[in-house]
Design a protein around this motif. Structure first.
Motif, mmCIF file in Angstrom:
data_model
loop_
_atom_site.group_PDB
_atom_site.id
_atom_site.type_symbol
_atom_site.label_atom_id
_atom_site.label_comp_id
_atom_site.label_asym_id
_atom_site.label_seq_id
_atom_site.Cartn_x
_atom_site.Cartn_y
_atom_site.Cartn_z
ATOM 1 N N PRO A 183 -5.286 -7.569 -3.268
ATOM 2 C CA PRO A 183 -5.947 -7.700 -1.969
ATOM 3 C C PRO A 183 -7.240 -6.894 -1.938
ATOM 4 C CG PRO A 183 -3.616 -7.175 -1.714
ATOM 5 C CD PRO A 183 -3.952 -6.959 -3.155
ATOM 6 N N GLY A 184 -8.255 -7.458 -1.291
ATOM 7 C CA GLY A 184 -9.535 -6.778 -1.193
ATOM 8 C C GLY A 184 -9.947 -6.526 0.240
ATOM 9 N N SER A 185 -11.228 -6.260 0.435
ATOM 10 C CA SER A 185 -11.738 -5.874 1.753
ATOM 11 C C SER A 185 -11.607 -6.990 2.782
ATOM 12 C CB SER A 185 -13.198 -5.435 1.634
ATOM 13 O OG SER A 185 -14.000 -6.477 1.111
ATOM 14 N N LEU A 186 -11.701 -8.240 2.350
ATOM 15 C CA LEU A 186 -11.579 -9.354 3.295
ATOM 16 C C LEU A 186 -10.171 -9.408 3.882
ATOM 17 C CD1 LEU A 186 -13.283 -11.704 4.430
ATOM 18 C CD2 LEU A 186 -12.310 -13.144 2.633
ATOM 19 N N MET A 187 -9.160 -9.253 3.034
ATOM 20 C CA MET A 187 -7.786 -9.229 3.530
ATOM 21 C C MET A 187 -7.537 -8.007 4.402
ATOM 22 S SD MET A 187 -5.558 -10.620 0.245
ATOM 23 C CE MET A 187 -4.004 -10.275 1.069
ATOM 24 N N THR A 188 -8.135 -6.889 4.043
ATOM 25 C CA THR A 188 -7.992 -5.674 4.852
ATOM 26 C C THR A 188 -8.514 -5.910 6.257
ATOM 27 O OG1 THR A 188 -8.197 -4.274 2.893
ATOM 28 C CG2 THR A 188 -8.632 -3.245 5.017
ATOM 29 N N ALA A 189 -9.695 -6.512 6.371
ATOM 30 C CA ALA A 189 -10.274 -6.782 7.683
ATOM 31 C C ALA A 189 -9.407 -7.757 8.472
ATOM 32 C CB ALA A 189 -11.687 -7.337 7.522
ATOM 33 N N TYR A 190 -8.921 -8.780 7.815
ATOM 34 C CA TYR A 190 -8.107 -9.809 8.475
ATOM 35 C C TYR A 190 -6.865 -9.208 9.125
ATOM 36 C CZ TYR A 190 -4.740 -13.742 8.528
ATOM 37 O OH TYR A 190 -3.782 -14.666 8.864
ATOM 38 N N TYR A 191 -6.118 -8.421 8.374
ATOM 39 C CA TYR A 191 -4.888 -7.863 8.927
ATOM 40 C C TYR A 191 -5.172 -6.789 9.968
ATOM 41 C CZ TYR A 191 -1.899 -10.483 5.764
ATOM 42 O OH TYR A 191 -1.235 -11.493 5.127
ATOM 43 N N ALA A 192 -6.195 -5.977 9.770
ATOM 44 C CA ALA A 192 -6.522 -4.945 10.760
ATOM 45 C C ALA A 192 -6.910 -5.576 12.095
ATOM 46 C CB ALA A 192 -7.654 -4.058 10.241
ATOM 47 N N TRP A 194 -2.983 -3.236 -1.714
ATOM 48 C CA TRP A 194 -2.208 -3.362 -0.481
ATOM 49 C C TRP A 194 -2.227 -2.070 0.323
ATOM 50 C CZ3 TRP A 194 -1.239 -7.389 2.094
ATOM 51 C CH2 TRP A 194 -0.880 -8.606 1.514
ATOM 52 N N ARG A 195 -2.323 -0.914 -0.362
ATOM 53 C CA ARG A 195 -2.372 0.342 0.377
ATOM 54 C C ARG A 195 -3.604 0.401 1.282
ATOM 55 N NH1 ARG A 195 -2.144 3.816 -3.636
ATOM 56 N NH2 ARG A 195 0.135 3.868 -3.680
ATOM 57 N N GLY A 196 -4.712 -0.159 0.809
ATOM 58 C CA GLY A 196 -5.897 -0.221 1.665
ATOM 59 C C GLY A 196 -5.651 -1.046 2.910
ATOM 60 N N VAL A 197 -4.870 -2.124 2.769
ATOM 61 C CA VAL A 197 -4.550 -2.968 3.919
ATOM 62 C C VAL A 197 -3.651 -2.224 4.902
ATOM 63 C CG1 VAL A 197 -3.442 -5.107 4.667
ATOM 64 C CG2 VAL A 197 -4.791 -5.081 2.554
ATOM 65 N N THR A 198 -2.572 -1.641 4.409
ATOM 66 C CA THR A 198 -1.628 -0.979 5.319
ATOM 67 C C THR A 198 -2.249 0.217 6.020
ATOM 68 O OG1 THR A 198 -0.685 0.411 3.554
ATOM 69 C CG2 THR A 198 0.351 -1.740 3.935
ATOM 70 N N GLU A 199 -3.118 0.933 5.322
ATOM 71 C CA GLU A 199 -3.776 2.073 5.962
ATOM 72 C C GLU A 199 -4.696 1.610 7.088
ATOM 73 O OE1 GLU A 199 -5.663 4.138 2.753
ATOM 74 O OE2 GLU A 199 -3.808 5.160 2.130
ATOM 75 N N ALA A 200 -5.395 0.508 6.884
ATOM 76 C CA ALA A 200 -6.277 -0.012 7.925
ATOM 77 C C ALA A 200 -5.474 -0.492 9.134
ATOM 78 C CB ALA A 200 -7.129 -1.145 7.369
ATOM 79 N N VAL A 201 -4.360 -1.167 8.878
ATOM 80 C CA VAL A 201 -3.524 -1.650 9.971
ATOM 81 C C VAL A 201 -2.905 -0.475 10.725
ATOM 82 C CG1 VAL A 201 -1.399 -2.903 10.509
ATOM 83 C CG2 VAL A 201 -3.084 -3.889 8.937
ATOM 84 N N ARG A 202 -2.432 0.505 9.989
ATOM 85 C CA ARG A 202 -1.839 1.672 10.635
ATOM 86 C C ARG A 202 -2.880 2.416 11.471
ATOM 87 N NH1 ARG A 202 0.993 2.857 6.714
ATOM 88 N NH2 ARG A 202 -0.466 4.194 5.593
ATOM 89 N N SER A 203 -4.100 2.528 10.973
ATOM 90 C CA SER A 203 -5.171 3.191 11.727
ATOM 91 C C SER A 203 -5.483 2.448 13.018
ATOM 92 C CB SER A 203 -6.440 3.300 10.869
ATOM 93 O OG SER A 203 -6.223 4.152 9.766
ATOM 94 N N ALA A 204 -5.259 1.121 13.005
ATOM 95 C CA ALA A 204 -5.493 0.308 14.201
ATOM 96 C C ALA A 204 -4.259 0.236 15.094
ATOM 97 C CB ALA A 204 -5.918 -1.097 13.787
ATOM 98 N N GLY A 205 -3.204 0.975 14.739
ATOM 99 C CA GLY A 205 -2.011 1.043 15.576
ATOM 100 C C GLY A 205 -0.922 0.070 15.220
#
Length: 384
Positions: free
Chosen positions: A41-50, A87-98
């Motif tokens: 997963p990259g930055s695009l997926m990170t933005a999508y889930y956040a 995936w850790r980048g994704v989960t951290e972004a989602v967690r930061s967004a609540g």
């Protein structure tokens, strides 16, 4: 302009094992084909889930536990350190967004191709997918899968357990074992794809064995309170014909019931279908229901809210929605204030492409947002 606030049980907080969920709306796992060619997963997926972190829970898309389990190009994976880091980048972004996330573990079995994975797909029996399949070279005829040996079965069970541990290391609160939609576990359960004569074929008790062993191994690896299972009884997608649905699922649920899992996820749920009551009566724990919204019919104007409320009234505990979250990053707020919904633009960008049809859907607070589209592989056909 004054907005109306909808009074609905969908917006009530609840608990899922150790998790506090601010509402009962779950973002269903949605295949989007936006990972790198290596499954990272990259930055695009990170933005999508956040963007979609306001869901009570996000279940991230089907992610392969090993290389041979890959279905289509640009499907994410969770079997290498690079996958875990992505995936850790994704989960951290989602967690930061609540938000909170589970990861769906999906092995495609016969739904795969050497042009995509570099490997011959494996399955319970050498029965090919009865349709063409999308690859980096376009749609091509499916190949006959290799029948899994006893060693293959044991190693695949171990791969699922390892993938679950990797998911927790990547920051997920838990995982969902995908036993639906014609994927590998479902292939073992169905008569038309399982012609085995050993302990994994024949009677129902044998055909559910692989799904039960995978689920138990995953639960042992990370704790049952972190594990859900998804089923789709009588679903014929990907050429599946179960043959004995009314016997298959009571036996499966009885075998899973004593594991104290986080939830059971029922796809295409309809309280008017007697099957829903059968599942609800047989399952002692949390039941997550994915309402039957008539795919490929257009998304209902209320995004599935009324269907979700009917399912809660019939005994479901959580409601998962797919297309509504796909097209509306702020779906929870739109449903809460009865705001109009973005329609899904087209089937094409549901499965293929870059930012277009993925991270560029507007929100109520950012109605004009635009992003630059990129294309990760040749756009020669709709995936499915």
């Amino acid at each position: 302009m004054t907005q109306t606030t909808v009074d609905s049980s969908l917006f009530q907080p609840t608990r899922l094992g150790p998790l506090h969920l601010p509402n009962r709306l779950v973002m269903a796992p949605l295949t989007r084909n936006r990972a790198g060619a290596d499954g990272v997963p990259g930055s695009l997926m990170t933005a999508y889930y956040a963007q979609r972190a306001s869901a009570g829970l996000i279940i991230a898309e089907g992610t392969t536990p090993n290389a041979v389990g890959q279905t289509y190009p640009h499907i994410p994976a969770i079997h290498s350190p690079a996958h875990v880091a992505g995936w850790r980048g994704v989960t951290e972004a989602v967690r930061s967004a609540g938000g909170r996330m589970f990861l769906q573990l999906q092995h495609g079995g016969r739904i795969g191709h050497p042009l995509t994975s570099g490997l011959t797909p494996v399955a319970p029996s050498p029965v090919p997918l009865p349709e063409t399949i999308h690859t980096p070279d376009g749609r091509v005829p499916s190949v006959t899968p290799r029948e899994m040996t006893a060693l293959d079965i044991r190693s695949t069970v171990a791969d699922f357990a390892r993938a679950a541990r990797n998911a927790v290391a990547a920051g997920f609160a838990g995982v969902e074992v995908h036993a639906a939609n014609g994927q590998l576990l479902h292939q073992f359960m169905a008569r038309n794809t399982n012609h085995r004569t050993d302990g994994y074929g024949g009677p129902v008790a044998n055909r559910i064995r692989f799904a039960v062993e995978v689920t138990r191994a995953v639960a042992d690896a990370i704790g049952p309170e972190r594990v859900g299972v998804r089923i789709s009884p009588a679903n014929t997608v990907n050429g599946i014909e179960e043959g004995d649905t009314r016997h298959l699922y009571p036996a499966l649920l009885e075998a899973l019931a004593d594991m104290d899992l986080a939830y059971l996820h029922l796809e295409f749920a309809n309280p008017a279908n007697p099957l829903f009551a059968t599942v609800r009566d047989a399952w002692p724990g949390v039941l997550m229901a994915n309402p039957d919204l008539g795919w490929p019919a257009p998304l209902p104007a209320d995004g599935g809210r009324s269907a979700g409320e009917r399912l809660l009234d019939a005994g479901a505990d959580l409601i998962s929605l797919g297309r509504g979250f796909l097209a509306n990053p702020d779906l929870v707020e739109r449903l809460r204030v009865d705001a109009p919904l973005n329609p899904v633009r087209d089937k094409y960008t549901m499965y293929v492409g870059g930012a277009t049809g993925y991270t560029d859907y507007p929100t109520l607070t950012a109605p004009g947002r635009k992003t630059q589209a990129t294309q990760p592989f040749p756009l020669d056909a709709v995936v499915r």
